[in-house]
Design a protein around this motif. Structure first.
Motif, PDB file in Angstrom:
ATOM      1  N   VAL A 195       0.842  -1.237  -0.147  1.00  0.00           N
ATOM      2  CA  VAL A 195       0.041   0.032   0.093  1.00  0.00           C
ATOM      3  C   VAL A 195       0.978   1.249  -0.004  1.00  0.00           C
ATOM      4  N   HIS A 196       0.520   2.143  -0.834  1.00  0.00           N
ATOM      5  CA  HIS A 196       1.339   3.630  -0.976  1.00  0.00           C
ATOM      6  C   HIS A 196      -0.086   4.534  -0.670  1.00  0.00           C
ATOM      7  N   VAL A 197       0.525   5.479  -0.018  1.00  0.00           N
ATOM      8  CA  VAL A 197      -0.615   6.904   0.109  1.00  0.00           C
ATOM      9  C   VAL A 197       0.049   7.958  -0.543  1.00  0.00           C
ATOM     10  N   ALA A 198      -0.684   8.665  -1.239  1.00  0.00           N
ATOM     11  CA  ALA A 198      -0.073  10.008  -1.985  1.00  0.00           C
ATOM     12  C   ALA A 198      -0.890  11.216  -1.660  1.00  0.00           C
ATOM     13  N   TYR A 199      -0.468  12.032  -0.768  1.00  0.00           N
ATOM     14  CA  TYR A 199      -1.039  13.157  -0.395  1.00  0.00           C
ATOM     15  C   TYR A 199      -0.850  14.301  -1.457  1.00  0.00           C
ATOM     16  N   GLN A 200      -2.021  14.701  -2.037  1.00  0.00           N
ATOM     17  CA  GLN A 200      -1.775  15.202  -3.191  1.00  0.00           C
ATOM     18  C   GLN A 200      -1.558  16.969  -3.004  1.00  0.00           C
ATOM     19  N   THR A 201      -2.076  17.352  -2.031  1.00  0.00           N
ATOM     20  CA  THR A 201      -1.838  18.904  -1.607  1.00  0.00           C
ATOM     21  C   THR A 201      -1.144  19.116  -0.208  1.00  0.00           C
ATOM     22  N   SER A 202      -0.540  20.240   0.092  1.00  0.00           N
ATOM     23  CA  SER A 202      -0.037  20.351   1.442  1.00  0.00           C
ATOM     24  C   SER A 202      -1.165  20.743   2.483  1.00  0.00           C
ATOM     25  N   GLY A 203      -2.396  21.077   2.118  1.00  0.00           N
ATOM     26  CA  GLY A 203      -3.291  21.415   3.000  1.00  0.00           C
ATOM     27  C   GLY A 203      -2.862  22.681   3.888  1.00  0.00           C
ATOM     28  N   ASN A 204      -1.980  23.367   3.456  1.00  0.00           N
ATOM     29  CA  ASN A 204      -1.343  24.412   4.450  1.00  0.00           C
ATOM     30  C   ASN A 204      -2.599  25.577   4.633  1.00  0.00           C
ATOM     31  N   THR A 205      -3.467  25.767   3.814  1.00  0.00           N
ATOM     32  CA  THR A 205      -4.398  26.735   4.304  1.00  0.00           C
ATOM     33  C   THR A 205      -5.611  26.572   5.317  1.00  0.00           C
ATOM     34  N   ALA A 206      -5.347  25.229   5.818  1.00  0.00           N
ATOM     35  CA  ALA A 206      -6.234  24.675   6.749  1.00  0.00           C
ATOM     36  C   ALA A 206      -5.673  24.823   8.281  1.00  0.00           C
ATOM     37  N   ARG A 249       1.072  19.934   8.536  1.00  0.00           N
ATOM     38  CA  ARG A 249       0.170  19.140   7.996  1.00  0.00           C
ATOM     39  C   ARG A 249       0.755  17.591   7.476  1.00  0.00           C
ATOM     40  N   LYS A 250       1.981  17.824   7.295  1.00  0.00           N
ATOM     41  CA  LYS A 250       2.749  16.698   6.841  1.00  0.00           C
ATOM     42  C   LYS A 250       3.081  15.729   8.050  1.00  0.00           C
ATOM     43  N   ALA A 251       3.505  16.597   9.138  1.00  0.00           N
ATOM     44  CA  ALA A 251       4.042  15.400  10.177  1.00  0.00           C
ATOM     45  C   ALA A 251       2.767  14.804  10.641  1.00  0.00           C
ATOM     46  N   GLU A 252       1.695  15.516  10.485  1.00  0.00           N
ATOM     47  CA  GLU A 252       0.443  14.484  11.030  1.00  0.00           C
ATOM     48  C   GLU A 252       0.095  13.451   9.991  1.00  0.00           C
ATOM     49  N   ALA A 253       0.457  13.714   8.785  1.00  0.00           N
ATOM     50  CA  ALA A 253      -0.145  12.867   7.702  1.00  0.00           C
ATOM     51  C   ALA A 253       0.780  11.475   7.811  1.00  0.00           C
ATOM     52  N   ILE A 254       2.068  11.733   7.916  1.00  0.00           N
ATOM     53  CA  ILE A 254       3.228  10.828   8.324  1.00  0.00           C
ATOM     54  C   ILE A 254       2.882   9.878   9.481  1.00  0.00           C
ATOM     55  N   ALA A 255       2.308  10.449  10.679  1.00  0.00           N
ATOM     56  CA  ALA A 255       1.791   9.810  11.990  1.00  0.00           C
ATOM     57  C   ALA A 255       0.587   8.857  11.594  1.00  0.00           C
ATOM     58  N   GLY A 256      -0.248   9.474  10.868  1.00  0.00           N
ATOM     59  CA  GLY A 256      -1.620   8.910  10.270  1.00  0.00           C
ATOM     60  C   GLY A 256      -1.036   7.504   9.699  1.00  0.00           C
ATOM     61  N   ALA A 257      -0.227   7.751   8.511  1.00  0.00           N
ATOM     62  CA  ALA A 257      -0.013   6.575   7.754  1.00  0.00           C
ATOM     63  C   ALA A 257       0.763   5.543   8.340  1.00  0.00           C
ATOM     64  N   ARG A 258       1.860   5.788   9.392  1.00  0.00           N
ATOM     65  CA  ARG A 258       2.637   4.933  10.017  1.00  0.00           C
ATOM     66  C   ARG A 258       1.737   4.136  11.002  1.00  0.00           C
ATOM     67  N   TYR A 259       0.801   4.737  11.736  1.00  0.00           N
ATOM     68  CA  TYR A 259      -0.096   4.014  12.434  1.00  0.00           C
ATOM     69  C   TYR A 259      -0.896   3.083  11.822  1.00  0.00           C
ATOM     70  N   ALA A 260      -1.154   3.361  10.527  1.00  0.00           N
ATOM     71  CA  ALA A 260      -1.961   2.418   9.496  1.00  0.00           C
ATOM     72  C   ALA A 260      -1.007   1.358   9.247  1.00  0.00           C
ATOM     73  N   GLY A 261       0.383   1.432   9.516  1.00  0.00           N
ATOM     74  CA  GLY A 261       1.416   0.428   9.124  1.00  0.00           C
ATOM     75  C   GLY A 261       2.114   0.443   7.978  1.00  0.00           C
ATOM     76  N   PHE A 281       4.720  12.744  -0.600  1.00  0.00           N
ATOM     77  CA  PHE A 281       4.193  13.972  -0.493  1.00  0.00           C
ATOM     78  C   PHE A 281       4.241  14.811  -2.042  1.00  0.00           C
ATOM     79  N   MET A 282       3.041  14.899  -2.658  1.00  0.00           N
ATOM     80  CA  MET A 282       3.246  15.483  -3.878  1.00  0.00           C
ATOM     81  C   MET A 282       3.157  16.963  -4.023  1.00  0.00           C
ATOM     82  N   ALA A 283       2.391  17.792  -3.063  1.00  0.00           N
ATOM     83  CA  ALA A 283       2.462  19.133  -3.000  1.00  0.00           C
ATOM     84  C   ALA A 283       2.186  19.864  -4.597  1.00  0.00           C
ATOM     85  N   LEU A 284       0.975  19.231  -5.147  1.00  0.00           N
ATOM     86  CA  LEU A 284       0.561  19.730  -6.471  1.00  0.00           C
ATOM     87  C   LEU A 284       0.637  21.305  -6.642  1.00  0.00           C
TER      88      LEU A 284
END
Length: 639
Positions: A387-398, A457-469, A477-480
C-alpha cells in the motif's frame, strides 16, 4: 405526444426548468440571452437594465460576456446594472466585497460607464442604510424596473440575501445572515468568525418585478435546495419558492443540480421506465426505505402503490426481483478490499488475483485517507498488500495561525536545549507574530508561515500513515502546484500537476487506486485532484500495459456518502477497527476539535466519519442484511 410526455414527467415541477449537461454550456446560453437583450435595447435606442448576482455560480456567465465584448463587439455603454447585495459592513476595496468581485469578473473588462454601476454600499453608517435602500429602489423604478434579473440560490433557499423568513413583498433592506450562509462563506473570509453577520440585499418583491428572471444552480451540492424550490410548497422557509408565483422565471440547471428532481431521482413516479439493472436496484432499495421493510419482505402491493407496477409486470413475480436485488447488495460486502486469495471472485467486488496487490490511496488533503477510508486502509496493510499513500496537496491553508507559533516556539526551545544559535529563528518568529497580529481576513500568509503550516500537516499525515502500518518509503507528498497559492482560490491545473501524478503511478504501477469521489462542489479540491488522476491515467493507458489491469475505486465519507444503490464495495468494520480508524484520524491534531474549514457540519471529523460509517451499516441492516458496527463504501470508476 412528446409534449404530453414532457408535461407528465415534469408534473411535480411548479415552474419552468431547463437542464444542460454542464455549467459551462448553460452559462454560455445565459450569456447569449443577456447579450440578445442588450442588443435589442440598443436597436430600440434604449438601455438594458440588468440585475446581477455574485458568487461562484455566475462567474462563467460573466466570462462569456467579457469574451463577447472583446471578440464580438458587444457593447455595455448603454447598460445599467444593479447588484443584488453586499455584505455589511464591508469596505469596497476588500477582497471579499462584491464591488471587488464584480470589477474583477466583469466591469474592469467591458466598456460600461462607472455611473451606470450600482452596488449596495457596505461602507455606510448603519443609520444611513434605510435611506440608501429606499433610494436604491427608487433608482430602479425611475428606470422602468429591471429588464433582467440573474440569480443564484443559497443552500438555505435564499435569493440575494433574502434568508428564510423573508416576506414575498420585501424591498431592499438590511438583513441578518443565516448561520449556514455564513458557514458557506467562511472559506472566502478565512474563517466563519470573520464573515459579516449582516448584508444589504434587494428584496424578494424587488426581484419579482423584473421582466425576466433566471435562477442558475450548478452541482449536486445544490440539488436538495433546488428540489425544494422547484417542487416544494410556497413557504417563507425557502424564499426561492416565491418564484413559483412568477410568470417570468426560469431555472437553468446543470445535471448535478437537477439530480434530485422527481423525474431524475425517482422517474418511476412520473413515467414508464426502461428498467436497467441499476435503475431496478435503486428503485427496490428506495421502495424498501419508503415502506420501511427489508427487501425480501416487499410485496406486489408495495410495488403497485409506489409507482413500480410496470417493473412488477415486466420482471415479476416481485419476490424474484427482491431475491435478485438482495443478492446484488449482499455481493457488495467484502472483508477483502484487495480481493480474497484463492477464492471464487465471480460474485465479489474485487479480483482474487494477484493475491498481493499494489495499491495507491490518493488523498487530496492530508487527512482524507484516514477520515474517509481509514478502516480499509488498515485492512489492506494488515492483509499484506503493498500500500502506498499519496497526499496530493499540502493542506497548508487549513491550519490555525496560533498553531504555527506553537510549533516554532517548540523549535526554538529544542534548538536552545542542544546549544544551537537561535538568533535567526527568533527573528523569523518575531516577524511571524507581527504578521499574524495585523493579518486581515483571508490575507495570504507569508511564505514562512505557509511552510510551517505545510510542515504541520505533513507531520500529522506521516503519523497517521505510520499508524496504519506503512513504511516511510510508501508515503508520498506530492504538493501539487495548483494548490500552492496561499489562498482558498486555487490556480488552474497545470502540466506539472499531471506529470507528477504520472511519475508516481509509473513508479508504483498499481493494481488498485483509491481516490476521493466527492464531486458535489465543482470547484472543490476533491474534484480537481480526481481530474488530475484521471488525466494521468488516460495518458498512461496509451503506453503502459499495467493500466489495463488497474481498477479505480472512489471513496467518500468526509462530507457525504454514496447512496446505498450506488455502492459497489462495502467494507465492514468491527468495533475494534472503528477504534483503530479513530486513532489514525486523531494523529491529525490540527484538524481536531475545530478545524479552520468545518463546513456546515458542527461535528468533529472523526465523529462525522464514525456516524456516516454507522449509518451505511444501518442502511444495509434495514434492507435485511447482516448487522455490522460500521461500513466504508466505494464505487468503481470505469475509465
Amino acid at each position: 405526444m412528446a409534449r404530453l410526455n414532457l408535461l407528465e414527467e415534469t408534473r411535480f415541477e411548479k415552474l419552468p426548468v431547463t437542464i444542460y449537461p454542464d455549467a459551462k454550456t448553460a452559462s454560455v446560453v445565459v450569456a447569449q440571452r443577456i447579450a440578445k437583450l442588450i442588443r435589442s435595447k440598443q436597436a430600440e435606442g434604449g438601455k438594458a437594465v440588468l440585475g446581477l448576482a455574485t458568487g461562484v455560480t455566475p462567474i462563467a456567465v460573466y466570462k462569456e460576456l467579457v469574451r463577447m465584448h472583446q471578440q464580438e463587439g458587444l457593447s455595455f455603454k448603454d447598460v445599467i446594472t444593479f447588484n443584488l447585495d453586499e455584505y455589511f459592513p464591508m469596505q469596497a476595496s476588500s477582497a471579499q466585497s462584491y464591488v471587488t468581485f464584480m470589477h474583477e469578473n466583469l466591469f474592469d473588462h467591458i466598456d460600461i460607464a462607472p455611473e451606470n454601476i450600482h452596488i449596495p454600499d457596505g461602507t455606510l453608517p448603519q443609520d444611513a442604510v434605510a435611506a440608501f435602500c429606499l433610494n436604491y429602489e427608487k433608482q430602479i423604478e425611475d428606470l422602468g424596473g429591471l429588464d433582467f434579473q440573474l440569480l443564484g440560490i443559497g443552500r438555505t433557499g435564499h435569493i440575494g440575501f433574502n434568508e428564510p423568513g423573508s416576506a414575498p413583498n420585501s424591498g431592499t433592506r438590511l438583513v441578518t445572515l443565516d448561520n449556514l450562509t455564513r458557514s458557506d462563506a467562511s472559506r472566502d473570509f478565512g474563517g466563519k468568525e470573520n464573515v459579516p453577520t449582516k448584508a444589504i440585499t434587494m428584496g424578494i418583491g424587488t426581484i419579482f418585478k423584473a421582466r425576466e428572471i433566471i435562477l442558475m444552480a450548478w452541482s449536486a451540492k445544490k440539488a436538495p435546495i433546488v428540489k425544494k424550490a422547484v417542487e416544494g410548497e410556497i413557504s417563507g422557509d425557502v424564499p426561492a419558492t416565491y418564484l413559483q408565483l412568477s410568470d417570468h422565471v426560469e431555472f437553468i440547471l446543470d445535471e448535478g443540480a437537477a439530480s434530485e428532481l422527481t423525474r431524475f431521482y425517482t422517474p418511476w413516479l412520473v413515467k414508464d421506465c426502461i428498467w436497467s439493472a441499476q435503475l431496478t436496484k435503486k428503485a427496490v432499495i428506495w421502495l424498501a426505505g419508503e415502506v420501511k421493510k427489508p427487501v425480501l419482505k416487499l410485496t406486489e402491493e408495495d410495488y403497485n402503490n409506489h409507482g413500480m407496477a410496470q417493473l412488477a409486470v415486466e420482471q415479476g413475480p416481485v419476490y424474484n426481483i427482491n431475491i435478485d436485488i438482495f443478492n446484488k447488495i449482499q455481493h457488495t460486502i467484502t472483508g477483502w478490499p484487495g480481493g480474497k486469495p484463492n477464492a471464487d471472485d465471480s460474485q465479489r467486488p474485487e479480483r482474487a488475483e494477484p493475491a498481493k496487490k499494489r495499491s495507491v490511496i490518493f488523498s487530496p488533503h492530508p487527512d482524507d485517507d484516514v477520515i474517509s477510508m481509514g478502516g480499509t486502509f488498515i485492512r489492506l496493510v494488515d492483509q499484506g498488500h503493498e500500500v502506498h499513500v499519496a497526499y496530493q496537496t499540502s493542506g497548508n491553508t487549513a491550519v490555525w495561525d496560533d498553531e504555527v507559533l506553537r510549533y516554532v516556539e517548540f523549535a526554538i526551545d529544542f534548538d536552545e536545549s542542544i546549544g544551537k544559535d537561535v538568533t535567526q529563528l527568533k527573528g523569523i518568529y518575531d516577524n511571524m507574530r507581527e504578521f499574524i497580529k495585523h493579518k486581515r481576513p483571508n490575507q495570504v500568509d507569508s511564505q514562512e508561515i505557509r511552510n510551517v503550516k505545510g510542515f504541520i500537516r505533513k507531520a500529522e499525515a506521516i503519523a497517521g500513515a505510520r499508524y496504519a502500518g506503512l513504511p516511510d518509503s510508501n508515503i508520498h507528498f506530492m504538493a501539487l502546484p495548483f494548490y500552492e497559492t496561499g489562498k482558498t482560490q486555487k490556480n488552474a491545473v497545470g502540466e506539472e500537476d499531471v506529470q507528477l501524478t504520472m511519475e508516481l503511478l509509473q513508479k508504483v504501477k498499481p493494481h488498485q487506486i483509491f481516490a476521493a469521489g466527492d464531486f458535489a462542489d465543482p470547484h472543490g479540491t476533491h474534484v480537481v485532484a480526481f481530474n488530475i488522476i484521471l488525466t494521468a491515467l488516460q495518458r498512461l493507458k496509451a503506453t503502459e500495459k499495467w493500466v489495463e489491469d488497474c481498477w479505480l475505486w472512489l471513496y467518500r465519507g468526509a462530507w457525504h456518502e454514496f447512496e446505498t444503490s450506488e455502492i459497489e464495495m462495502a467494507v465492514p468494520l468491527s468495533p475494534q477497527e472503528v477504534i483503530r480508524k479513530r486513532q489514525a484520524i486523531f494523529k491529525h491534531q490540527s484538524q481536531k476539535d475545530t478545524p479552520v474549514f468545518p463546513g456546515d457540519d458542527a461535528r468533529e471529523f472523526w465523529v462525522r466519519a464514525e456516524d456516516r460509517n454507522r449509518e451505511t451499516a444501518n442502511c444495509y441492516n434495514e434492507l435485511g442484511l447482516a448487522e455490522y458496527a460500521a461500513m466504508e463504501a466505494f464505487v468503481r470508476y470505469k475509465f
